[in-house]
Design a protein around this motif. Structure first.
Motif, mmCIF file in Angstrom:
data_model
loop_
_atom_site.group_PDB
_atom_site.id
_atom_site.type_symbol
_atom_site.label_atom_id
_atom_site.label_comp_id
_atom_site.label_asym_id
_atom_site.label_seq_id
_atom_site.Cartn_x
_atom_site.Cartn_y
_atom_site.Cartn_z
ATOM 1 N N PHE A 51 0.852 -1.183 0.000
ATOM 2 C CA PHE A 51 0.000 0.000 0.000
ATOM 3 C C PHE A 51 0.889 1.235 0.000
ATOM 4 O O PHE A 51 1.841 1.331 0.777
ATOM 5 C CB PHE A 51 -0.924 0.031 1.221
ATOM 6 N N LEU A 52 0.584 2.200 -0.879
ATOM 7 C CA LEU A 52 1.289 3.478 -0.895
ATOM 8 C C LEU A 52 0.291 4.610 -0.727
ATOM 9 O O LEU A 52 -0.828 4.540 -1.224
ATOM 10 C CB LEU A 52 2.031 3.688 -2.219
ATOM 11 N N GLN A 53 0.720 5.643 -0.033
ATOM 12 C CA GLN A 53 -0.092 6.847 0.092
ATOM 13 C C GLN A 53 0.274 7.822 -1.021
ATOM 14 O O GLN A 53 1.406 7.847 -1.489
ATOM 15 C CB GLN A 53 0.113 7.517 1.451
ATOM 16 N N HIS A 54 -0.718 8.603 -1.427
ATOM 17 C CA HIS A 54 -0.470 9.671 -2.394
ATOM 18 C C HIS A 54 -0.359 10.964 -1.607
ATOM 19 O O HIS A 54 -1.282 11.338 -0.884
ATOM 20 C CB HIS A 54 -1.600 9.747 -3.430
ATOM 21 N N ARG A 55 0.785 11.629 -1.729
ATOM 22 C CA ARG A 55 1.036 12.844 -0.945
ATOM 23 C C ARG A 55 0.214 14.007 -1.507
ATOM 24 O O ARG A 55 0.224 14.256 -2.719
ATOM 25 C CB ARG A 55 2.523 13.196 -0.956
ATOM 26 N N PRO A 56 -0.479 14.728 -0.629
ATOM 27 C CA PRO A 56 -1.272 15.874 -1.091
ATOM 28 C C PRO A 56 -0.389 16.975 -1.666
ATOM 29 O O PRO A 56 0.793 17.094 -1.327
ATOM 30 C CB PRO A 56 -1.965 16.367 0.186
ATOM 31 N N GLU A 57 -0.975 17.789 -2.502
ATOM 32 C CA GLU A 57 -0.255 18.906 -3.133
ATOM 33 C C GLU A 57 0.187 19.973 -2.122
ATOM 34 O O GLU A 57 1.089 20.749 -2.405
ATOM 35 C CB GLU A 57 -1.114 19.544 -4.234
ATOM 36 N N TRP A 58 -0.426 20.005 -0.935
ATOM 37 C CA TRP A 58 -0.070 21.026 0.047
ATOM 38 C C TRP A 58 1.142 20.648 0.905
ATOM 39 O O TRP A 58 1.625 21.448 1.698
ATOM 40 C CB TRP A 58 -1.262 21.375 0.936
ATOM 41 N N ALA A 142 4.591 -5.523 -7.225
ATOM 42 C CA ALA A 142 6.009 -5.243 -7.469
ATOM 43 C C ALA A 142 6.227 -4.782 -8.905
ATOM 44 O O ALA A 142 7.026 -3.868 -9.160
ATOM 45 C CB ALA A 142 6.851 -6.475 -7.162
ATOM 46 N N GLU A 143 5.503 -5.373 -9.842
ATOM 47 C CA GLU A 143 5.634 -4.991 -11.245
ATOM 48 C C GLU A 143 5.188 -3.550 -11.470
ATOM 49 O O GLU A 143 5.829 -2.796 -12.210
ATOM 50 C CB GLU A 143 4.822 -5.931 -12.146
ATOM 51 N N GLU A 144 4.085 -3.149 -10.839
ATOM 52 C CA GLU A 144 3.598 -1.774 -10.978
ATOM 53 C C GLU A 144 4.594 -0.774 -10.388
ATOM 54 O O GLU A 144 4.817 0.293 -10.955
ATOM 55 C CB GLU A 144 2.242 -1.606 -10.288
ATOM 56 N N LEU A 145 5.194 -1.132 -9.256
ATOM 57 C CA LEU A 145 6.175 -0.246 -8.628
ATOM 58 C C LEU A 145 7.378 -0.047 -9.541
ATOM 59 O O LEU A 145 7.850 1.080 -9.729
ATOM 60 C CB LEU A 145 6.625 -0.817 -7.283
ATOM 61 N N ALA A 146 7.874 -1.128 -10.120
ATOM 62 C CA ALA A 146 9.034 -1.034 -11.010
ATOM 63 C C ALA A 146 8.708 -0.218 -12.256
ATOM 64 O O ALA A 146 9.513 0.609 -12.699
ATOM 65 C CB ALA A 146 9.499 -2.436 -11.389
ATOM 66 N N LYS A 147 7.526 -0.412 -12.806
ATOM 67 C CA LYS A 147 7.120 0.264 -14.043
ATOM 68 C C LYS A 147 6.872 1.765 -13.834
ATOM 69 O O LYS A 147 7.062 2.564 -14.739
ATOM 70 C CB LYS A 147 5.852 -0.392 -14.572
ATOM 71 N N ASN A 148 6.467 2.149 -12.625
ATOM 72 C CA ASN A 148 6.090 3.541 -12.349
ATOM 73 C C ASN A 148 7.003 4.203 -11.319
ATOM 74 O O ASN A 148 6.569 5.099 -10.594
ATOM 75 C CB ASN A 148 4.644 3.583 -11.848
ATOM 76 N N SER A 149 8.264 3.807 -11.263
ATOM 77 C CA SER A 149 9.155 4.296 -10.204
ATOM 78 C C SER A 149 9.348 5.813 -10.226
ATOM 79 O O SER A 149 9.630 6.409 -9.199
ATOM 80 C CB SER A 149 10.504 3.587 -10.268
ATOM 81 N N ASP A 150 9.163 6.454 -11.385
ATOM 82 C CA ASP A 150 9.319 7.910 -11.443
ATOM 83 C C ASP A 150 8.207 8.650 -10.713
ATOM 84 O O ASP A 150 8.330 9.837 -10.416
ATOM 85 C CB ASP A 150 9.405 8.390 -12.894
ATOM 86 N N GLU A 151 7.118 7.956 -10.378
ATOM 87 C CA GLU A 151 6.017 8.568 -9.634
ATOM 88 C C GLU A 151 6.208 8.462 -8.118
ATOM 89 O O GLU A 151 5.426 9.012 -7.346
ATOM 90 C CB GLU A 151 4.697 7.908 -10.016
#
Length: 166
Positions: A51-58, A142-151
């Motif tokens: 599970f990853l959190q998405h950091r708010p813009e603030w 794990a595949e999604e993390l590797a594919k989207n590491s720039d995010e």
């Protein structure tokens, strides 16, 4: 608009975690490189998704990036265990979990130095309820993390490699 409290007090520590002073969030995040402790909790489900959190813009550091499920500062007067439990409750509503200590290390960016105390746990996915401190979150393979590491935040990328979590 929400924003981080730049006057919040953090302990300043040595590389072993011994408190040697205190400073505000603004000082610690303003390029001073004062070493301050944080906690990270990597939350997995039984299928091995993370599970990853998405950091708010603030947020004052790494807004809009994907980050560790639970990540937060140790407040002045608090210990690592207290901070881990508080942050897990505040960010994901987790109160019943068994943290496994992984490692402590120093992470340095262009504006701060953190003594990261890293843990992991496995939970039922339905026990995770992101609060309004976050901009939501989701489970990643794990595949999604590797594919989207720039995010991902630079710290998360570093930690996932350091700990061989993916």
């Amino acid at each position: 608009m929400k924003k981080d409290n730049s006057e919040e007090l953090f302990p300043v520590v040595d590389e072993c975690g011994n408190v040697i002073g205190k400073a505000t969030r603004g000082e610690c995040h303003g390029g001073s490189k004062l070493l301050h402790p944080v906690v990270h909790l990597h939350v997995f489900d039984a299928e091995g998704r993370l599970f990853l959190q998405h950091r708010p813009e603030w947020k004052d550091v790494q807004p809009g990036k994907w980050d560790t499920a639970v990540g937060g500062h140790v407040d002045f007067g608090e210990n690592v265990e207290m901070a881990l439990k508080r942050e897990a409750r505040e960010e994901l509503g987790l109160t019943d979990f068994a943290p496994e200590y992984l490692k402590s290390y120093v992470f340095e960016s262009d504006r701060e130095r953190e003594l990261v105390n890293s843990f992991k746990t496995v939970v039922d996915p339905f026990s995770v309820n992101p609060s309004d401190e976050l901009d939501g979150g989701r489970w990643w393979t794990a595949e999604e993390l590797a594919k989207n590491s720039d995010e991902l935040t630079p710290n998360l990328r570093h930690e996932l490699k350091l700990l061989s979590l993916i």
